[in-house]
Design an enzyme around this catalytic site. Structure first.
Site, PDB file in Angstrom:
ATOM      1  CD  GLU A 126      28.292  41.602  45.229  1.00  0.00           C
ATOM      2  OE1 GLU A 126      27.200  41.128  44.857  1.00  0.00           O
ATOM      3  OE2 GLU A 126      29.303  40.901  45.413  1.00  0.00           O
ATOM      4  CB  CYS A 139      33.887  43.305  53.940  1.00  0.00           C
ATOM      5  SG  CYS A 139      35.073  42.815  52.680  1.00  0.00           S
ATOM      6  CB  CYS A 146      39.870  43.201  41.054  1.00  0.00           C
ATOM      7  SG  CYS A 146      41.339  43.031  42.114  1.00  0.00           S
ATOM      8  CB  CYS A 150      44.232  36.416  42.905  1.00  0.00           C
ATOM      9  SG  CYS A 150      45.234  37.814  43.490  1.00  0.00           S
ATOM     10  CB  CYS A 153      40.230  35.946  43.962  1.00  0.00           C
ATOM     11  SG  CYS A 153      39.149  37.275  44.543  1.00  0.00           S
ATOM     12  CB  CYS A 385      37.091  35.489  51.958  1.00  0.00           C
ATOM     13  SG  CYS A 385      38.709  36.067  51.459  1.00  0.00           S
TER      14      CYS A 385
END
Length: 410
Positions: A126, A139, A146, A150, A153, A385
């Site tokens: 994305e 962005c 990933c 975290c 997230c 975010c």
């Protein structure tokens, strides 16, 4: 404080970095989009272009790829027909395919992009465009999934499928400019916020999409050097920001080898809490991270580090935390972005109350730091975010409905 990197890397109790499940394999006809000058010269060498001609031919290709945004070799009219035919036979100018586009009520655009040239199951990432008066920020993702996990997230809940190549990173920027009509002679789509001075729509790049950029350092570096080249896409290094959760060994390399702005996802002022929120902290604790920040090449008051701090209700948002944050960052030219937590299905965290965020910001501001509260953008299309999650791991319909409902509730 001096900490041995090798020793810290060897003992990181409870922290496991995700290993990539796959590696990129070139298709039979790879794309030239995203290639550096040296790589374009090598591609021309494959076609038998004599060394004496390559510099001129590279300049021609560079212009068509990164100034004009050409989508076919046929459009490259300054290149000879014979060379165009040879290029067509061996390469493409493919960029990621837009599988889905969503436009937020605030003008934010999110694209689900299918990467070109995949021989088996295609991968998707994305990319988000955030328009504002006077600038437009893109962005960009650096990984499918990933490396990190975290806990606050949504993207971090994914597997790490693989690192993106430099070409796939540049490809996101190229396809965004395609969709926005941001090449010479093109027209922006209806509803786009157009700069009043007639300038570009994409002016800033942030490596804050899916993935940890500094765990894919070489590809990110090579991509951003193409993007920053002043004879092509020409986005200034001062308008490119690489965000990291704290991959300490590659922070100095970012300054030395790319020379862009740095953002650090901090989110806590104590190691015990940051160990929980950002498990990478168990490998590179706060003291080591801040030492690397103080030594960041080119750091000045005019080139400050941005520290990102997500506001989590009852977790890291007390006035004591705000005062500790000020003490931690003493002596570092910095600004602090306070980020209202963006909820997602299954999370145990809540966003801090607005009054709490304002009081926290006031403490930081009174200490002499810029402490803007980042306005959540694109929540209604899951583009804010920490909300990005590719179709590689699709949300169920129920999850999407729940997330949209939460996103629309302040």
């Amino acid at each position: 404080m001096s900490i041995n990197l090798e020793a810290a890397a060897a003992v990181a109790p409870g922290f496991v970095e995700k290993a990539p499940l796959e590696r990129y394999v070139d298709p039979d006809r790879p794309s030239l989009v995203g290639r550096s000058r040296a790589e374009l010269a090598a591609a021309l060498g494959e076609l038998g272009v004599p060394p004496a001609q390559r510099k001129m031919r590279v300049q021609q290709l560079w212009h068509w790829l990164y100034v004009r945004g050409s989508t076919t070799f046929e459009a490259m009219t300054s290149v000879s027909k014979e060379l165009r035919a040879a290029l067509e036979n061996r390469f493409t100018v493919a960029r990621p395919e837009v599988v889905a586009e969503q436009v937020s009520a605030d003008g934010t655009r999110k694209w689900l992009l299918r990467l070109p040239g995949e021989n088996e199951r295609p991968h998707e990432v994305e990319c988000v465009y955030i328009p504002e008066i006077g600038r437009g920020t893109l962005c960009v993702s650096s990984q499918v999934g990933c490396t990190l996990n975290c806990t606050f997230c949504h993207t971090g809940t994914q597997r790490l499928v693989r690192n993106l190549t430099a070409c796939e990173i540049v490809g996101q920027i190229v396809v965004a400019r395609d969709r926005l009509g941001d090449w010479p002679g093109q027209r922006p789509p209806d509803g786009a916020i157009v700069p009043t001075d007639g300038g570009r729509l994409v002016t800033n790049i942030v490596m804050m999409g899916m993935g940890e950029p500094l765990y894919n350092f070489e590809a990110v570096r090579d991509a951003l050097l193409v993007v920053a080249d002043n004879e092509g896409i020409a986005i200034s290094r001062r308008k490119i920001t690489v965000s990291t959760s704290g991959v300490v060994p590659n922070i100095k390399r970012t300054g030395d080898e790319i020379g862009v702005m740095l953002a650090v996802s901090l989110h806590a002022v104590r190691n015990d809490l940051r160990d929980e929120l950002v498990p990478l902290n168990r490998k590179y604790p706060i003291e080591m991270l801040l030492d690397a920040c103080r030594a960041y090449p080119g750091l000045t008051n005019a080139k400050r580090i941005t520290f990102e701090y997500v506001m989590l209700k009852g977790i890291n948002d007390s006035l004591a935390d705000a005062k500790a944050l000020v003490r931690l960052l003493a002596g570092i030219p910095a600004k602090i972005n306070l980020i209202p937590f963006n909820p997602w299905p299954g999370t145990r965290y809540e966003c801090s109350d607005w009054e709490t965020i304002e009081k926290f910001s006031e403490v930081v501001f009174n200490a002499g730091y810029s402490a803007p509260v980042r306005t959540p953008r694109g929540r209604d299309i899951l583009a804010a975010c920490g909300q990005l999650k590719s179709a590689t791991e699709k949300l169920s319909a129920r999850e999407r409905m729940a997330l949209r409902a939460m996103a629309m509730t302040d």
